[in-house]
Write a protein that holds these residues in place. Structure first.
Motif, short mmCIF file in Angstrom:
data_model
loop_
_atom_site.label_atom_id
_atom_site.label_comp_id
_atom_site.label_asym_id
_atom_site.label_seq_id
_atom_site.Cartn_x
_atom_site.Cartn_y
_atom_site.Cartn_z
N GLU A 1 -6.40 4.98 -0.16
CA GLU A 1 -5.38 5.39 -0.78
C GLU A 1 -5.99 6.74 -1.82
O GLU A 1 -7.03 6.54 -2.00
CB GLU A 1 -4.53 4.69 -1.58
CG GLU A 1 -4.98 4.04 -2.84
CD GLU A 1 -6.06 2.95 -2.38
OE1 GLU A 1 -6.77 2.70 -3.24
OE2 GLU A 1 -5.87 2.48 -1.32
N ILE B 1 0.91 -3.31 -5.19
CA ILE B 1 0.14 -2.68 -4.27
C ILE B 1 -1.10 -3.06 -4.46
O ILE B 1 -1.64 -3.38 -5.59
CB ILE B 1 0.35 -1.05 -4.34
CG1 ILE B 1 -0.32 -0.65 -5.54
CG2 ILE B 1 1.79 -0.72 -3.86
CD1 ILE B 1 -0.26 0.88 -5.50
N THR C 1 0.95 -1.30 0.12
CA THR C 1 0.04 0.17 -0.06
C THR C 1 0.71 1.36 0.13
O THR C 1 2.06 0.98 -0.19
CB THR C 1 -0.95 0.05 1.22
OG1 THR C 1 -1.67 1.13 1.09
CG2 THR C 1 -0.30 0.09 2.20
N VAL C 2 0.28 2.33 -0.10
CA VAL C 2 0.97 3.64 0.14
C VAL C 2 1.65 4.06 1.41
O VAL C 2 1.57 3.21 2.47
CB VAL C 2 0.00 4.64 -0.43
CG1 VAL C 2 -0.62 4.58 -2.06
CG2 VAL C 2 -1.09 4.87 0.61
N ARG C 3 2.32 4.96 1.44
CA ARG C 3 3.27 5.38 2.77
C ARG C 3 2.30 5.67 3.85
O ARG C 3 2.54 5.00 4.84
CB ARG C 3 3.93 6.32 2.30
CG ARG C 3 4.96 6.88 3.41
CD ARG C 3 5.78 8.06 3.47
NE ARG C 3 6.77 7.84 2.29
CZ ARG C 3 8.03 7.42 2.74
NH1 ARG C 3 8.30 6.89 4.09
NH2 ARG C 3 8.80 7.29 1.59
N THR D 1 0.61 2.34 5.32
CA THR D 1 1.36 1.19 5.60
C THR D 1 1.28 0.89 7.24
O THR D 1 1.28 -0.17 7.48
CB THR D 1 2.92 1.51 5.17
OG1 THR D 1 2.88 1.69 3.91
CG2 THR D 1 3.75 0.29 5.94
N GLU E 1 -1.27 9.61 -3.91
CA GLU E 1 -0.37 8.62 -3.36
C GLU E 1 0.03 7.52 -4.05
O GLU E 1 1.24 7.03 -3.98
CB GLU E 1 -1.05 8.24 -1.90
CG GLU E 1 -1.45 9.20 -0.90
CD GLU E 1 -2.25 8.68 0.43
OE1 GLU E 1 -1.95 9.22 1.45
OE2 GLU E 1 -3.28 8.26 -0.07
N ILE E 2 -0.94 6.97 -4.96
CA ILE E 2 -0.55 5.91 -5.83
C ILE E 2 0.74 6.31 -6.62
O ILE E 2 1.56 5.67 -6.79
CB ILE E 2 -1.78 5.63 -6.61
CG1 ILE E 2 -2.94 4.77 -5.47
CG2 ILE E 2 -1.41 4.41 -7.57
CD1 ILE E 2 -4.24 4.60 -6.41
N TYR F 1 7.54 1.07 4.87
CA TYR F 1 7.41 1.57 3.63
C TYR F 1 9.02 1.67 3.19
O TYR F 1 9.56 1.10 2.08
CB TYR F 1 6.66 2.83 3.45
CG TYR F 1 6.39 3.41 2.21
CD1 TYR F 1 5.37 2.86 1.33
CD2 TYR F 1 7.45 4.36 1.44
CE1 TYR F 1 5.11 3.53 0.17
CE2 TYR F 1 7.29 4.89 0.39
CZ TYR F 1 6.19 4.33 -0.20
OH TYR F 1 6.01 4.78 -1.63
N GLU G 1 2.74 8.73 -5.99
CA GLU G 1 4.10 8.76 -5.53
C GLU G 1 4.71 7.47 -5.25
O GLU G 1 5.86 7.26 -5.20
CB GLU G 1 3.72 9.54 -3.96
CG GLU G 1 3.29 10.92 -4.19
CD GLU G 1 2.81 11.65 -3.06
OE1 GLU G 1 2.46 10.89 -2.25
OE2 GLU G 1 2.60 12.77 -2.96
N THR G 2 3.77 6.56 -5.10
CA THR G 2 4.39 5.04 -4.73
C THR G 2 5.04 4.67 -6.18
O THR G 2 6.15 4.04 -5.94
CB THR G 2 3.29 4.11 -4.37
OG1 THR G 2 2.75 4.61 -3.01
CG2 THR G 2 3.90 2.76 -3.95
#
Length: 296
Positions: free
Chosen positions: A220, A214, A179-181, A184, A224-225, A193, A227-228
């Motif tokens: 999310e 992810i 998942t995103v930061r 987490t 954020e997606i 993360y 950024e990941t």
């Protein structure tokens, strides 16, 4: 709706009812000769798969094609991530026959590509790394021509243990961000993360094809997606999977959204534009989905 998992005063998007899935998430039950053959072998050798333990929605497709993702180290995990359906507790000692039985099953099924994952074994001095290496080497020796993807834990960030797996020679090494930061700490029980990013970066730095995945629908945001994705590309990750989180039971982390196939496709196109060598993005995608494509 108030999310009972939030701190007092916090609110979140309405929670989706995990019992009422949209049409695009309807799952076919596994059946057919190949499915029976795979299930029969797994039962005969008391082998574990993430297909069953993780309630994977692609069991019908994969078993029907005569493939399965083997799960080593037993079927009890030392961690208790809130998204995962694998049992948590104190695992039994490692079973050395597990390696023999997996190698024999790969030969008997005539597999050309094998996916292997494991539970976390934080109870072991080397966290299970030597068991991983033994299996990979045995498969290389006794099943020549078979390619392999391994989906490894973070080994608590111990890169010497990651090196044990790398040195055994699998074609693809995957470690999931999940998942995103921001989410987490709420979704994963121990892993962080940044630790996961370091593991992926180390794999890529050793010249091995690196992969991560992810889940969507945990709360999310599109930013954020993205950024990941950027974080993964920055550390050299080449392959990415994106799929819908399906809440295993009412006790697990609550689904916040069922993401449409069109939105998944937009993330696939975004990932291609960002430079991923291969990206799978659709509601039913899981880590090992179409894994044989990721070798080439």
């Amino acid at each position: 709706m108030k999310n009972e998992n939030n701190a007092p005063g916090e609110t979140s998007a309405p929670r989706a009812d995990f019992r009422r899935k949209p049409e695009w998430l309807k799952i076919k039950l596994p059946r057919g000769f190949k499915t029976s053959q795979v299930v029969g072998l797994l039962n005969e050798h008391h082998l574990h798969t993430i297909c069953s333990s993780g309630m994977c929605p692609n069991r019908a497709e994969c078993w029907g094609a005569g493939t399965a993702t083997f799960m080593i180290g037993g079927n009890v995990c030392t961690r208790g991530c809130r998204f995962c359906n694998v049992a948590t507790g104190r695992p039994a000692p490692l079973d050395e026959n597990e390696i023999r039985d997996i190698v024999g099953s790969v030969r008997k099924l005539g597999l050309r590509h094998v996916v292997i994952t494991s539970v976390d074994r934080d109870d072991l001095p080397d966290l299970g790394a030597s068991h991983w290496a033994k299996l990979i080497r045995r498969l290389k020796e006794e099943c020549p021509g078979v390619t392999m993807e391994v989906l490894i834990p973070d080994f608590q960030g111990r890169l010497d243990l990651v090196d044990m797996v790398i040195d055994a020679g699998p074609e693809v090494i995957s470690h999931n961000m999940e998942t995103v930061r921001r989410l987490t700490p709420s979704v994963r029980s121990v892993a962080t993360y940044d630790c996961s990013l370091r593991v992926i970066e180390h794999i890529a730095s050793r010249g091995v094809r690196s992969k991560s995945g992810i889940m969507l629908g945990l709360g999310e945001t599109p930013q954020e997606i993205e950024e990941t994705m950027d974080d993964l590309r920055a550390v050299g990750c080449e392959v990415m999977t994106i799929g819908q989180y399906l809440q295993p039971t009412a006790k697990h982390y609550p689904v916040q959204e069922y993401v449409t196939p069109e939105t998944f496709e937009s993330y696939r196109r975004l990932g291609v534009a960002k430079g991923f060598r291969h990206i799978e993005s659709a509601p039913m995608v899981r880590s090992s989905y179409h894994a044989e494509k990721h070798v080439h």
